[in-house]
Design a protein around this motif. Sequence first.
Motif, PDB file in Angstrom:
ATOM      1  N   MET A   1     -19.251 -17.392  -2.191  1.00  0.00           N
ATOM      2  CA  MET A   1     -18.850 -18.225  -3.571  1.00  0.00           C
ATOM      3  C   MET A   1     -17.354 -17.677  -3.726  1.00  0.00           C
ATOM      4  SD  MET A   1     -19.810 -17.754  -7.599  1.00  0.00           S
ATOM      5  CE  MET A   1     -20.664 -19.391  -7.777  1.00  0.00           C
ATOM      6  N   ARG A   2     -16.446 -19.073  -4.012  1.00  0.00           N
ATOM      7  CA  ARG A   2     -14.980 -18.616  -4.314  1.00  0.00           C
ATOM      8  C   ARG A   2     -14.850 -18.898  -5.750  1.00  0.00           C
ATOM      9  NH1 ARG A   2     -11.073 -21.002   0.202  1.00  0.00           N
ATOM     10  NH2 ARG A   2     -10.792 -18.776   0.867  1.00  0.00           N
ATOM     11  N   VAL A   3     -13.885 -18.374  -6.427  1.00  0.00           N
ATOM     12  CA  VAL A   3     -13.504 -18.616  -7.829  1.00  0.00           C
ATOM     13  C   VAL A   3     -12.089 -18.359  -8.048  1.00  0.00           C
ATOM     14  CG1 VAL A   3     -13.735 -17.288 -10.128  1.00  0.00           C
ATOM     15  CG2 VAL A   3     -15.681 -17.028  -8.404  1.00  0.00           C
ATOM     16  N   SER A   4     -11.697 -19.553  -8.569  1.00  0.00           N
ATOM     17  CA  SER A   4     -10.153 -19.804  -8.800  1.00  0.00           C
ATOM     18  C   SER A   4      -9.801 -18.759  -9.789  1.00  0.00           C
ATOM     19  CB  SER A   4      -9.973 -21.156  -9.313  1.00  0.00           C
ATOM     20  OG  SER A   4      -8.685 -21.102 -10.207  1.00  0.00           O
ATOM     21  N   ARG A   5      -9.039 -17.682  -9.774  1.00  0.00           N
ATOM     22  CA  ARG A   5      -8.136 -16.896 -10.362  1.00  0.00           C
ATOM     23  C   ARG A   5      -7.464 -17.725 -11.800  1.00  0.00           C
ATOM     24  NH1 ARG A   5      -3.725 -13.814  -7.119  1.00  0.00           N
ATOM     25  NH2 ARG A   5      -3.873 -15.497  -5.570  1.00  0.00           N
TER      26      ARG A   5
END
Length: 41
Positions: A1-5
Amino acid sequence: MRVSRVALAMHLDGDEEALRLYLSGDRVSARVAGYFRRAGL
């Protein structure tokens, strides 16, 4: 899973308006751009 900073910072700040703008594709308004600068992007 990727999360935008950027999105995470908006969420943690409780800035729902900035997050709404960001999720709608806004990357240049002052409210959104400030988060990009803060993240060093």
